[in-house]
Enzyme design. Sequence first.
Site, mmCIF file in Angstrom:
data_model
loop_
_atom_site.group_PDB
_atom_site.id
_atom_site.type_symbol
_atom_site.label_atom_id
_atom_site.label_comp_id
_atom_site.label_asym_id
_atom_site.label_seq_id
_atom_site.Cartn_x
_atom_site.Cartn_y
_atom_site.Cartn_z
ATOM 1 N N GLY A 134 0.804 -1.212 0.000
ATOM 2 C CA GLY A 134 0.000 0.000 0.000
ATOM 3 C C GLY A 134 0.837 1.261 0.000
ATOM 4 O O GLY A 134 1.708 1.448 0.865
ATOM 5 N N GLY A 146 -0.292 4.454 0.354
ATOM 6 C CA GLY A 146 -1.047 5.590 0.880
ATOM 7 C C GLY A 146 -0.187 6.419 1.824
ATOM 8 O O GLY A 146 1.040 6.352 1.797
ATOM 9 N N PHE A 147 -0.841 7.187 2.700
ATOM 10 C CA PHE A 147 -0.100 8.060 3.609
ATOM 11 C C PHE A 147 0.842 7.269 4.507
ATOM 12 O O PHE A 147 1.998 7.642 4.695
ATOM 13 C CB PHE A 147 -1.074 8.874 4.464
ATOM 14 C CG PHE A 147 -1.772 9.966 3.719
ATOM 15 C CD1 PHE A 147 -1.091 11.100 3.297
ATOM 16 C CD2 PHE A 147 -3.123 9.875 3.426
ATOM 17 C CE1 PHE A 147 -1.738 12.116 2.604
ATOM 18 C CE2 PHE A 147 -3.779 10.883 2.731
ATOM 19 C CZ PHE A 147 -3.083 12.000 2.319
ATOM 20 N N VAL A 198 -2.104 -7.578 -4.464
ATOM 21 C CA VAL A 198 -1.813 -8.658 -3.525
ATOM 22 C C VAL A 198 -3.038 -9.556 -3.398
ATOM 23 O O VAL A 198 -4.154 -9.078 -3.176
ATOM 24 C CB VAL A 198 -1.412 -8.083 -2.149
ATOM 25 C CG1 VAL A 198 -1.263 -9.205 -1.129
ATOM 26 C CG2 VAL A 198 -0.119 -7.305 -2.272
ATOM 27 N N GLU A 201 -17.586 18.833 1.921
ATOM 28 C CA GLU A 201 -16.717 19.542 0.981
ATOM 29 C C GLU A 201 -17.196 19.386 -0.454
ATOM 30 O O GLU A 201 -17.179 20.339 -1.242
ATOM 31 C CB GLU A 201 -15.278 19.044 1.145
ATOM 32 C CG GLU A 201 -14.669 19.481 2.471
ATOM 33 C CD GLU A 201 -13.313 18.880 2.765
ATOM 34 O OE1 GLU A 201 -12.640 19.372 3.692
ATOM 35 O OE2 GLU A 201 -12.923 17.920 2.075
ATOM 36 N N ASP A 258 -5.226 3.343 8.230
ATOM 37 C CA ASP A 258 -6.661 3.089 8.368
ATOM 38 C C ASP A 258 -6.998 1.628 8.620
ATOM 39 O O ASP A 258 -8.036 1.312 9.204
ATOM 40 C CB ASP A 258 -7.404 3.555 7.101
ATOM 41 C CG ASP A 258 -7.392 5.064 6.954
ATOM 42 O OD1 ASP A 258 -6.954 5.740 7.893
ATOM 43 O OD2 ASP A 258 -7.815 5.560 5.897
ATOM 44 N N ALA A 281 -5.573 11.119 7.684
ATOM 45 C CA ALA A 281 -4.169 11.082 7.282
ATOM 46 C C ALA A 281 -3.192 11.106 8.449
ATOM 47 O O ALA A 281 -2.192 10.382 8.448
ATOM 48 C CB ALA A 281 -3.876 12.242 6.326
ATOM 49 N N GLN A 282 -3.440 11.938 9.464
ATOM 50 C CA GLN A 282 -2.441 12.144 10.507
ATOM 51 C C GLN A 282 -2.071 10.875 11.290
ATOM 52 O O GLN A 282 -0.886 10.594 11.488
ATOM 53 C CB GLN A 282 -2.880 13.259 11.459
ATOM 54 C CG GLN A 282 -2.402 14.635 11.043
ATOM 55 C CD GLN A 282 -0.899 14.709 10.834
ATOM 56 O OE1 GLN A 282 -0.109 14.233 11.650
ATOM 57 N NE2 GLN A 282 -0.486 15.309 9.729
#
Length: 423
Positions: free
Chosen positions: A15, A17-18, A83, A174, A305, A322-323
């Site tokens: 992965g 991602g972040f 995967v 948003e 996540d 994200a954090q």
Amino acid sequence: MNIPESTLPRVVIIGGGFAGVKLVKTLANTNLQVVLIDKHNYHTFQPLLYQVSSSGLEPDSIAYPLRKIIKNHKTTFFRLAEVEQIFPDKSIVKTSIGDIKFDYLVVATGTKTNFFGNDTVKTHSMPMKSVPQALNIRSLILQNFEKAAIANTKTEREAFLNFVIVGGGPTGVELAGAIAELKNNILPRDYKDLNPEDMHIHLLEGAKRVLPPMSEHASKKAERFLSNLGVKVHCNTFVKNYDGIQVITNTDLKFQSETLIWAAGVTGAPIHGLNVNALVENKNRYKVNRFNQIEGYDNIFAVGDIAFMSTENYPNGHPQVAQPAIQQGRLLGRNLLKKINNKPMKPFVYKDKGSMATIGRNKAVVDLKHFKFGGFFAWFVWMFVHLMSLVGFRNRVIVFFNWTYNYINFDKAARLIIRPFKK
């Protein structure tokens, strides 16, 4: 996979991602061989996906090549693959392009859209978790404008101009604000044969208020901002059925709409092969300890996540934003080096830097630990934080230029149907 043989311990990361990217950067040029696997060859800055779907940004503004991230990492490799299964007893990962052995494995697969078992919604709605999905939404919105312009009846026209967004979290709020700006600024100029008053944006939220994870102060401000933009907010409302034309809710509300965008929640994206008892029921997240080790394994970890770490302050796991992913990825990189050198690992402690959401031009809400505010200053803070969080200098420049242009001209320059979407 054609990965060079090495005497260095091999860390396989699934992965980009972040969490995965931060982990790769932390392990750069250490005494480890790192292999990053992802089904895409780019990292997606997901917080700005809604701007791609609403014609504010082009996808290359928020995507960054994974190979470019590791280009100066001498012992780091990338493979484009899906995967399929993990064999923990053999320390092997099976992928669509072959198998790979590991000494340490990190699962950073993130989440996927959660339709809560509603198959009709899954079939006919528009999710927004990836760049291709955001482009699909952009095309559909613009195609509906074109179809509305040639519609023969008012009922048909209204169905094309009715936009229903399900989920009043940051993504839904948003996106609703961004589509409202299309209605207020773009529709009157580009489609003179359409009446903007015929366009309706409905935001549906199952909880009693929008932005449930944020403060009540932020929720009230956000709802007022949305209302001023012309968005109709429906709380305590969820979708029971959608056949592609009619939206049925748990209340008396029904909508004729060609566009239902699903932003109502996510669930983990686990991989077949690991102990099912390590998965948290209904969340599809791996139970991990304070060192991000998956329950029952010493050399297999989960970050971001997909990881469920229950602590005193976060008994239901950390928020899937994200954090936490970035902080876990950074610490795990350091802990892996400590573990290999037989040093004690450091337990993870999440540092909450606050949360924020933007509703449109000059409108945003920010929740910090001791300070909550909204309006222009919150919008400026939101822009600065997101701009600086983007991967790559080029992306920051392009996004900044687009935002400046859009702000001055009340415009969204990326309203192009490059790839027509077919339901």
